[in-house]
Design an enzyme around this catalytic site. Structure first.
Site, mmCIF file in Angstrom:
data_model
loop_
_atom_site.group_PDB
_atom_site.id
_atom_site.type_symbol
_atom_site.label_atom_id
_atom_site.label_comp_id
_atom_site.label_asym_id
_atom_site.label_seq_id
_atom_site.Cartn_x
_atom_site.Cartn_y
_atom_site.Cartn_z
ATOM 1 N N GLU A 222 0.846 -1.198 0.000
ATOM 2 C CA GLU A 222 0.000 0.000 0.000
ATOM 3 C C GLU A 222 0.877 1.241 0.000
ATOM 4 O O GLU A 222 1.768 1.385 0.845
ATOM 5 C CB GLU A 222 -0.954 0.042 1.202
ATOM 6 C CG GLU A 222 -1.911 1.232 1.033
ATOM 7 C CD GLU A 222 -2.852 1.498 2.198
ATOM 8 O OE1 GLU A 222 -2.671 0.903 3.271
ATOM 9 O OE2 GLU A 222 -3.758 2.336 2.006
ATOM 10 N N GLU B 86 4.605 4.942 4.022
ATOM 11 C CA GLU B 86 4.023 6.236 4.417
ATOM 12 C C GLU B 86 5.133 7.250 4.610
ATOM 13 O O GLU B 86 6.106 6.972 5.288
ATOM 14 C CB GLU B 86 3.189 6.066 5.695
ATOM 15 C CG GLU B 86 2.628 7.351 6.274
ATOM 16 C CD GLU B 86 1.861 8.202 5.260
ATOM 17 O OE1 GLU B 86 0.944 7.695 4.603
ATOM 18 O OE2 GLU B 86 2.196 9.387 5.118
ATOM 19 N N ASP C 298 9.833 7.723 0.974
ATOM 20 C CA ASP C 298 9.146 8.144 -0.255
ATOM 21 C C ASP C 298 8.904 6.908 -1.117
ATOM 22 O O ASP C 298 9.844 6.202 -1.484
ATOM 23 C CB ASP C 298 10.032 9.161 -0.993
ATOM 24 C CG ASP C 298 9.527 9.417 -2.396
ATOM 25 O OD1 ASP C 298 8.301 9.535 -2.578
ATOM 26 O OD2 ASP C 298 10.352 9.477 -3.330
ATOM 27 N N ASP D 87 -2.486 12.016 -2.423
ATOM 28 C CA ASP D 87 -2.596 13.489 -2.382
ATOM 29 C C ASP D 87 -2.922 14.009 -3.776
ATOM 30 O O ASP D 87 -2.198 13.718 -4.738
ATOM 31 C CB ASP D 87 -1.271 14.097 -1.900
ATOM 32 C CG ASP D 87 -0.996 13.760 -0.440
ATOM 33 O OD1 ASP D 87 -1.976 13.509 0.299
ATOM 34 O OD2 ASP D 87 0.181 13.730 -0.040
ATOM 35 N N LYS E 73 -3.769 22.155 -7.565
ATOM 36 C CA LYS E 73 -3.346 23.259 -8.453
ATOM 37 C C LYS E 73 -2.623 22.692 -9.670
ATOM 38 O O LYS E 73 -1.761 21.819 -9.527
ATOM 39 C CB LYS E 73 -2.405 24.211 -7.700
ATOM 40 C CG LYS E 73 -3.115 25.004 -6.630
ATOM 41 C CD LYS E 73 -2.157 25.980 -5.975
ATOM 42 C CE LYS E 73 -2.887 26.705 -4.862
ATOM 43 N NZ LYS E 73 -1.999 27.182 -3.820
ATOM 44 N N ASP F 92 -11.085 10.708 -4.566
ATOM 45 C CA ASP F 92 -12.311 11.517 -4.576
ATOM 46 C C ASP F 92 -12.179 12.642 -5.600
ATOM 47 O O ASP F 92 -13.109 13.404 -5.797
ATOM 48 C CB ASP F 92 -12.514 12.167 -3.203
ATOM 49 C CG ASP F 92 -11.381 13.141 -2.915
ATOM 50 O OD1 ASP F 92 -10.221 12.697 -2.913
ATOM 51 O OD2 ASP F 92 -11.643 14.347 -2.750
HETATM 52 C C1 LIG Z 1 -4.723 11.792 1.419
HETATM 53 S S1 LIG Z 1 -3.782 10.699 2.380
HETATM 54 C C2 LIG Z 1 -4.622 9.130 2.227
HETATM 55 C C3 LIG Z 1 -4.236 8.172 3.297
HETATM 56 C C4 LIG Z 1 -4.947 6.797 3.247
HETATM 57 N N1 LIG Z 1 -4.611 6.083 2.043
HETATM 58 C C5 LIG Z 1 -6.429 6.948 3.370
HETATM 59 O O1 LIG Z 1 -7.149 6.686 2.391
HETATM 60 O O2 LIG Z 1 -6.894 7.320 4.473
HETATM 61 C C6 LIG Z 1 -2.339 10.429 1.345
HETATM 62 C C7 LIG Z 1 -1.188 9.820 2.124
HETATM 63 O O3 LIG Z 1 -0.124 9.524 1.249
HETATM 64 C C8 LIG Z 1 1.108 9.886 1.882
HETATM 65 N N2 LIG Z 1 2.098 10.120 0.810
HETATM 66 C C9 LIG Z 1 2.084 11.118 -0.093
HETATM 67 N N3 LIG Z 1 3.130 11.006 -0.933
HETATM 68 C C10 LIG Z 1 3.823 9.903 -0.545
HETATM 69 C C11 LIG Z 1 4.993 9.278 -1.009
HETATM 70 N N4 LIG Z 1 5.686 9.761 -2.050
HETATM 71 N N5 LIG Z 1 5.411 8.158 -0.383
HETATM 72 C C12 LIG Z 1 4.731 7.658 0.678
HETATM 73 N N6 LIG Z 1 3.603 8.229 1.163
HETATM 74 C C13 LIG Z 1 3.154 9.333 0.565
HETATM 75 C C14 LIG Z 1 0.753 11.123 2.673
HETATM 76 O O4 LIG Z 1 1.679 11.387 3.714
HETATM 77 C C15 LIG Z 1 -0.639 10.768 3.188
HETATM 78 O O5 LIG Z 1 -0.586 10.079 4.411
#
Ligand SMILES: C[S@@+](CC[C@H](N)C(=O)[O-])C[C@H]1O[C@@H](n2cnc3c(N)ncnc32)[C@H](O)[C@@H]1O
Length: 211
Positions: free
Chosen positions: A37, A62, A89, A112, A116, A148
């Site tokens: 994941e 994460e 990352d 994320d 923009k 979403d």
């Molecule tokens: C909008 S949240 C969604 C979290 C979870 N999947 C949920 O549906 O509740 C997006 C998550 O992806 C993580 N994230 C963003 N870019 C990432 C990356 N390059 N590597 C690992 N995690 C990342 C963010 O820190 C955040 O916790």
């Protein structure tokens, strides 16, 4: 009162300890399917799915330290021996440490959206990262995506279309912990449903037969 978060070294995967491509059988102490994941947030999907599928090995990636620590504490408390978690990352981790044709499924839920236009290049599901995911997938391995954000969903569809016959759309499988009307039942999905935002989901499989 703030919850005291514990560290669970048996769950945590330390990026500094990694040296080349990961041998999953060695890491988990058994040979089994591997699901990864990307951006697991508070770990809700991993916790529900790892309990529902004890025979599957799960890795959660994460980036945000506070979400990572929260997930680590939850997974550790549940005593889930089929989950490992790494704070790093995802793009770099997958490129550097995941072997070709070694993964059964990638789960990317509510990444994320970077709404923009000039930030769209930061979105995780882009052609370069998708190419890496495809490299890592076993034949018929799957990528499951949910968002979403309508514009990000269009980007996901465009990226997938760019792979032509190498990726084939298949039915999205809802997560074990998903409740009525939910696809995955994560914290972000529940928040978006409450806000009456639509959820888009798509799944594709690696239909490359020759490597
Ligand atoms: C909008 S949240 C969604 C979290 C979870 N999947 C949920 O549906 O509740 C997006 C998550 O992806 C993580 N994230 C963003 N870019 C990432 C990356 N390059 N590597 C690992 N995690 C990342 C963010 O820190 C955040 O916790």
């Amino acid at each position: 009162m703030a919850r005291i978060l514990k560290n669970y070294p048996e769950v945590a995967l330390n990026p500094a300890d990694l040296d080349g491509r990961i041998d999953f059988a060695n890491l988990f102490g058994r040979s089994s399917s591997v699901h990864i994941e990307i951006g697991c947030g508070r770990g809700s999907f991993l916790i529900g799915q790892a309990q529902a599928e004890p025979n599957v090995n799960f890795i959660g990636i994460e980036w945000a330290s506070r979400y990572y620590r929260y997930s680590l504490d939850r997974i550790g408390r549940w005593g889930l021996s089929n989950v490992k978690l790494i704070r790093t990352d995802a793009a770099k981790f997958i490129t550097d440490f995941i072997a070709a044709h070694s993964v059964d499924c990638f789960h990317i839920y509510f990444p994320d959206p970077w709404p923009k236009r000039h930030h769209h290049k930061r979105r995780f599901f882009n052609p370069a990262n998708a190419e890496q995911l495809l490299r890592c997938l076993k034949p018929n391995g799957v990528i499951q995506l949910a968002t979403d954000h309508a514009n990000y969903f269009e980007q996901m569809q465009r990226v997938i279309a760019g792979f032509g016959e190498r990726l084939e759309e298949i039915e999205f499988v809802c997560a074990a912990a998903a409740e009525n009307g939910e696809k995955v039942g994560t914290n972000f999905e529940r928040k978006y449903i409450k806000d009456k935002r639509g959820v888009h989901a798509i799944a594709v499989k690696n239909s490359t037969v020759k490597f």
